[in-house]
Design a protein around this motif. Structure first.
Motif: not given
Length: 141
Positions: A4-20, A43-50
């Protein structure tokens, strides 16, 4: 061997519905072939993914994410060998944190916002577990 890998990142550009939607569609298309399951919170410019699956597959997917232009400041929060999956029901479940009760976020962080860079990997994983328990996860596929 499952990991199991849990990571966080920031979005390089605004997170719009089409991007997600594009990220989720790509995950749901490729992950089953690789035996990878997991969950994405944003949320906003953040990703949290497992990500869960075989060690080689998870590591290769993570390396792809690190090179993906949509992500910046990719940070591993937790990596562990596991006896079983927690997120086996989702090729890639997702949660829009903007729709989550702020008191739930405050339970695991200093402020009622998603900021995995400011809390431990253990707290972030506990938040994901609670999101599952409260049926906040969308996209059972």
């Amino acid at each position: 061997m499952l990991v199991r890998l849990l990571y966080a990142s920031r979005a390089a550009s605004p997170l719009t519905a089409p991007v997600v939607d594009a990220i989720l569609a790509q995950s749901r298309d490729h992950n089953p072939k690789l035996g990878i399951t997991g969950m994405l919170c944003y949320s906003d410019d953040l990703f949290l993914q497992v990500l869960e699956g075989g060690r080689d597959e998870v590591c290769e997917l993570f390396n792809t994410i690190v090179r993906d232009d949509r992500h910046t400041k990719v940070r591993i929060l937790s990596f562990e060998e596991i006896p079983e999956r927690r997120f086996g029901a989702w090729t890639m479940g997702h949660v829009n944190i903007a729709r989550v009760n702020p008191s739930l976020l405050l339970k695991y962080a200093e402020r009622p916002v998603l900021d995995p860079f400011a809390c431990s990997g253990r707290a972030s994983m506990a938040l994901l577990d609670e999101l599952i328990a409260t049926a906040s996860v969308i996209g059972r596929c």
